[in-house]
Design a protein around this motif. Structure first.
Motif, PDB file in Angstrom:
ATOM      1  N   PHE A 136     -53.637  48.137 -19.277  1.00 59.96           N
ATOM      2  CA  PHE A 136     -54.107  49.122 -18.300  1.00 59.96           C
ATOM      3  C   PHE A 136     -54.676  48.449 -17.057  1.00 59.96           C
ATOM      4  O   PHE A 136     -54.700  49.036 -15.978  1.00 59.96           O
ATOM      5  N   THR A 174     -48.535  50.332 -12.165  1.00 60.76           N
ATOM      6  CA  THR A 174     -48.054  51.712 -12.241  1.00 60.76           C
ATOM      7  C   THR A 174     -48.059  52.118 -13.709  1.00 60.76           C
ATOM      8  O   THR A 174     -48.194  51.283 -14.602  1.00 60.76           O
ATOM      9  N   TRP A 175     -47.844  53.411 -13.937  1.00 56.52           N
ATOM     10  CA  TRP A 175     -47.815  53.854 -15.329  1.00 56.52           C
ATOM     11  C   TRP A 175     -46.610  53.270 -16.057  1.00 56.52           C
ATOM     12  O   TRP A 175     -46.674  53.010 -17.255  1.00 56.52           O
ATOM     13  N   THR A 211     -47.578  49.700 -17.066  1.00 59.90           N
ATOM     14  CA  THR A 211     -48.546  49.785 -18.157  1.00 59.90           C
ATOM     15  C   THR A 211     -47.854  50.165 -19.464  1.00 59.90           C
ATOM     16  O   THR A 211     -48.100  49.553 -20.512  1.00 59.90           O
ATOM     17  N   ALA A 212     -46.971  51.144 -19.386  1.00 59.07           N
ATOM     18  CA  ALA A 212     -46.246  51.584 -20.588  1.00 59.07           C
ATOM     19  C   ALA A 212     -45.363  50.468 -21.135  1.00 59.07           C
ATOM     20  O   ALA A 212     -45.291  50.264 -22.356  1.00 59.07           O
TER      21      ALA A 212
END
Length: 131
Positions: A55, A60-61, A64-65
């Motif tokens: 995180f 960006t998401w 992170t994912a």
């Protein structure tokens, strides 16, 4: 009595929330079995550091994912490898080339997942701090 009405595995006759509940309990048993393996415990320890770090490192998401997914992937492959080893050991303790190959392939899968994880993390760290 027929095996349709009296299955060997009672999980097969469960439906709805009862099936979900029992499947969850079975999965928790799987985690307990995995915990018996030193490699899985080491990977869980790494994950306790790396998942929160994802995180912070991910910008960006999606980043992170991806960072989190490759960490979880290593644990998934380790659990599958543990299952393969348990099944082979169930067959018998004597040495056989097929058993060795099955265990070696499982181990290679774990190694590939770790290499993938390291590659993704090194690329993300490079992008974050050198880019």
């Amino acid at each position: 009595m027929s095996t349709v009405n009296n299955p060997v595995n009672p999980q097969k006759s469960r439906r709805g929330l009862d099936r979900i509940w029992h499947a969850t309990l079975i999965s928790l048993d799987g985690f307990r079995a995995g915990w018996g393996e030193a490699a899985f415990r080491q990977e869980v320890l790494c994950a306790t550091v790396m998942l929160p770090a994802a995180f912070w490192i991910g910008r960006t998401w999606v980043e992170t994912a991806l960072l989190a997914a490759v960490v979880v992937l290593v644990m998934i492959v380790e659990l599958l490898n543990t299952g393969i080893e348990a099944a082979i050991d169930r067959v018998g303790p004597e040495w056989h080339s097929f058993s060795k190959n099955a265990k070696d392939v499982g181990s290679a899968a774990v190694l590939l997942s770790i290499i993938l994880c390291c590659g993704v993390w090194f690329a993300a760290l490079w992008h974050r701090f050198a880019g």
